[in-house]
Design a protein around this motif. Structure first.
Motif, PDB file in Angstrom:
ATOM      1  N   ARG A  81       0.830  -1.205   0.000  1.00 35.45           N
ATOM      2  CA  ARG A  81       0.000   0.000   0.000  1.00 35.45           C
ATOM      3  C   ARG A  81       0.864   1.255   0.000  1.00 35.45           C
ATOM      4  NH1 ARG A  81      -0.574   2.287   5.073  1.00 35.45           N
ATOM      5  NH2 ARG A  81       0.214   1.013   6.761  1.00 35.45           N
ATOM      6  N   ALA A  82       0.286   2.330  -0.501  1.00 34.21           N
ATOM      7  CA  ALA A  82       0.994   3.609  -0.576  1.00 34.21           C
ATOM      8  C   ALA A  82       0.884   4.358   0.745  1.00 34.21           C
ATOM      9  CB  ALA A  82       0.415   4.450  -1.710  1.00 34.21           C
ATOM     10  N   GLY A  83       1.803   5.287   0.941  1.00 33.44           N
ATOM     11  CA  GLY A  83       1.788   6.140   2.124  1.00 33.44           C
ATOM     12  C   GLY A  83       3.073   6.023   2.907  1.00 33.44           C
ATOM     13  N   ALA A  84       3.145   6.789   3.964  1.00 34.07           N
ATOM     14  CA  ALA A  84       4.319   6.766   4.844  1.00 34.07           C
ATOM     15  C   ALA A  84       4.083   5.741   5.952  1.00 34.07           C
ATOM     16  CB  ALA A  84       4.549   8.141   5.446  1.00 34.07           C
ATOM     17  N   VAL A  85       5.086   4.897   6.177  1.00 33.18           N
ATOM     18  CA  VAL A  85       5.010   3.896   7.242  1.00 33.18           C
ATOM     19  C   VAL A  85       6.277   4.009   8.082  1.00 33.18           C
ATOM     20  CG1 VAL A  85       4.846   1.445   7.813  1.00 33.18           C
ATOM     21  CG2 VAL A  85       3.679   2.322   5.783  1.00 33.18           C
ATOM     22  N   ASP A  86       6.096   4.363   9.343  1.00 33.34           N
ATOM     23  CA  ASP A  86       7.225   4.419  10.276  1.00 33.34           C
ATOM     24  C   ASP A  86       7.525   3.014  10.761  1.00 33.34           C
ATOM     25  OD1 ASP A  86       7.425   7.224  10.151  1.00 33.34           O
ATOM     26  OD2 ASP A  86       5.845   7.442  11.657  1.00 33.34           O
ATOM     27  N   PHE A  87       8.813   2.695  10.887  1.00 32.17           N
ATOM     28  CA  PHE A  87       9.215   1.380  11.365  1.00 32.17           C
ATOM     29  C   PHE A  87      10.322   1.510  12.394  1.00 32.17           C
ATOM     30  CE2 PHE A  87      11.753   2.218   7.587  1.00 32.17           C
ATOM     31  CZ  PHE A  87      13.024   1.842   7.964  1.00 32.17           C
ATOM     32  N   TYR A  88      10.572   0.423  13.119  1.00 33.01           N
ATOM     33  CA  TYR A  88      11.577   0.406  14.175  1.00 33.01           C
ATOM     34  C   TYR A  88      12.035  -1.030  14.409  1.00 33.01           C
ATOM     35  CZ  TYR A  88       7.960  -1.435  17.272  1.00 33.01           C
ATOM     36  OH  TYR A  88       6.997  -2.220  17.847  1.00 33.01           O
ATOM     37  N   CYS A  89      13.030  -1.201  15.255  1.00 36.69           N
ATOM     38  CA  CYS A  89      13.460  -2.529  15.691  1.00 36.69           C
ATOM     39  C   CYS A  89      12.840  -2.790  17.060  1.00 36.69           C
ATOM     40  CB  CYS A  89      14.988  -2.592  15.770  1.00 36.69           C
ATOM     41  SG  CYS A  89      15.601  -4.117  16.525  1.00 36.69           S
ATOM     42  N   ARG A  90      12.127  -3.905  17.204  1.00 37.25           N
ATOM     43  CA  ARG A  90      11.495  -4.225  18.494  1.00 37.25           C
ATOM     44  C   ARG A  90      12.514  -4.405  19.609  1.00 37.25           C
ATOM     45  NH1 ARG A  90       9.564  -9.066  18.420  1.00 37.25           N
ATOM     46  NH2 ARG A  90       9.823  -9.601  16.239  1.00 37.25           N
ATOM     47  N   PHE A  91      13.709  -4.895  19.277  1.00 38.75           N
ATOM     48  CA  PHE A  91      14.740  -5.129  20.293  1.00 38.75           C
ATOM     49  C   PHE A  91      15.524  -3.859  20.629  1.00 38.75           C
ATOM     50  CE2 PHE A  91      14.561  -9.242  17.860  1.00 38.75           C
ATOM     51  CZ  PHE A  91      13.768  -9.901  18.780  1.00 38.75           C
ATOM     52  N   HIS A  92      15.543  -2.915  19.715  1.00 35.43           N
ATOM     53  CA  HIS A  92      16.307  -1.675  19.868  1.00 35.43           C
ATOM     54  C   HIS A  92      15.441  -0.518  19.373  1.00 35.43           C
ATOM     55  CE1 HIS A  92      19.057  -5.090  18.963  1.00 35.43           C
ATOM     56  NE2 HIS A  92      19.580  -4.678  20.117  1.00 35.43           N
ATOM     57  N   PRO A  93      14.461  -0.072  20.170  1.00 32.08           N
ATOM     58  CA  PRO A  93      13.457   0.897  19.721  1.00 32.08           C
ATOM     59  C   PRO A  93      14.017   2.243  19.243  1.00 32.08           C
ATOM     60  CG  PRO A  93      12.792  -0.107  21.794  1.00 32.08           C
ATOM     61  CD  PRO A  93      14.194  -0.558  21.525  1.00 32.08           C
ATOM     62  N   ALA A  94      15.261   2.554  19.572  1.00 35.13           N
ATOM     63  CA  ALA A  94      15.850   3.803  19.073  1.00 35.13           C
ATOM     64  C   ALA A  94      16.199   3.704  17.581  1.00 35.13           C
ATOM     65  CB  ALA A  94      17.096   4.165  19.875  1.00 35.13           C
ATOM     66  N   MET A  95      16.236   2.494  17.050  1.00 32.90           N
ATOM     67  CA  MET A  95      16.489   2.282  15.614  1.00 32.90           C
ATOM     68  C   MET A  95      15.158   2.498  14.889  1.00 32.90           C
ATOM     69  SD  MET A  95      18.855  -1.159  15.684  1.00 32.90           S
ATOM     70  CE  MET A  95      18.683  -1.381  13.912  1.00 32.90           C
ATOM     71  N   THR A  96      15.084   3.534  14.068  1.00 24.49           N
ATOM     72  CA  THR A  96      13.826   3.875  13.405  1.00 24.49           C
ATOM     73  C   THR A  96      14.064   4.273  11.949  1.00 24.49           C
ATOM     74  OG1 THR A  96      13.969   6.203  14.033  1.00 24.49           O
ATOM     75  CG2 THR A  96      12.816   4.724  15.567  1.00 24.49           C
ATOM     76  N   GLY A  97      12.981   4.325  11.219  1.00 26.73           N
ATOM     77  CA  GLY A  97      13.015   4.792   9.845  1.00 26.73           C
ATOM     78  C   GLY A  97      11.596   4.972   9.336  1.00 26.73           C
ATOM     79  N   THR A  98      11.493   5.464   8.101  1.00 31.60           N
ATOM     80  CA  THR A  98      10.196   5.678   7.479  1.00 31.60           C
ATOM     81  C   THR A  98      10.264   5.240   6.023  1.00 31.60           C
ATOM     82  OG1 THR A  98       9.718   7.580   8.897  1.00 31.60           O
ATOM     83  CG2 THR A  98       8.422   7.387   6.885  1.00 31.60           C
ATOM     84  N   LEU A  99       9.272   4.456   5.610  1.00 27.39           N
ATOM     85  CA  LEU A  99       9.106   4.124   4.203  1.00 27.39           C
ATOM     86  C   LEU A  99       8.116   5.120   3.628  1.00 27.39           C
ATOM     87  CD1 LEU A  99       8.580   0.232   4.340  1.00 27.39           C
ATOM     88  CD2 LEU A  99      10.702   1.494   3.936  1.00 27.39           C
ATOM     89  N   ASP A 100       8.429   5.713   2.506  1.00 29.05           N
ATOM     90  CA  ASP A 100       7.523   6.624   1.818  1.00 29.05           C
ATOM     91  C   ASP A 100       7.188   5.988   0.481  1.00 29.05           C
ATOM     92  OD1 ASP A 100       5.958   8.772   1.169  1.00 29.05           O
ATOM     93  OD2 ASP A 100       7.624  10.048   0.593  1.00 29.05           O
TER      94      ASP A 100
END
Length: 103
Positions: A81-100
């Motif tokens: 699906r289209a849109g922005a999706v924020d993601f992270y690592c469950r074990f290391h929540p400070a690791m983040t990113g966004t798919l656009d």
């Protein structure tokens, strides 16, 4: 008109959609996700590659995906699906990113 001639337009559309899908890579190194490509579209594939010595995940905040990535492994995700999706690592929540993702 025979069945083959009637199905040719549909076969062409299915082939064109499959041929246009691209594959992108998001790598985890040094406890960080690489920056996802900006040109992603619905139907493209993301190969998540964990080059770290630690286990990680690529987990969407909206729960649309959760990919477990043991050390030195890969996981694949077909974008649905289209849109922005924020993601992270469950074990290391400070690791983040966004798919656009574009349509």
């Amino acid at each position: 008109m025979n069945l083959l001639m009637k199905s040719l337009p549909l076969l062409f559309i299915l082939w064109a959609e499959a041929a246009s899908a691209a594959e992108y890579q998001v790598t985890i190194t040094g406890m960080k996700f690489s920056v996802p490509p900006a040109e992603m579209h619905v139907g493209d594939v993301i190969v998540w590659r964990n080059d770290d010595i630690f286990r990680h995940t690529a987990t969407a905040h909206d729960k649309s995906f959760d990919i477990d990535l043991p050390s030195k492994s890969e996981g694949r995700l077909t974008i649905s699906r289209a849109g922005a999706v924020d993601f992270y690592c469950r074990f290391h929540p400070a690791m983040t990113g966004t798919l656009d993702v574009r349509p």
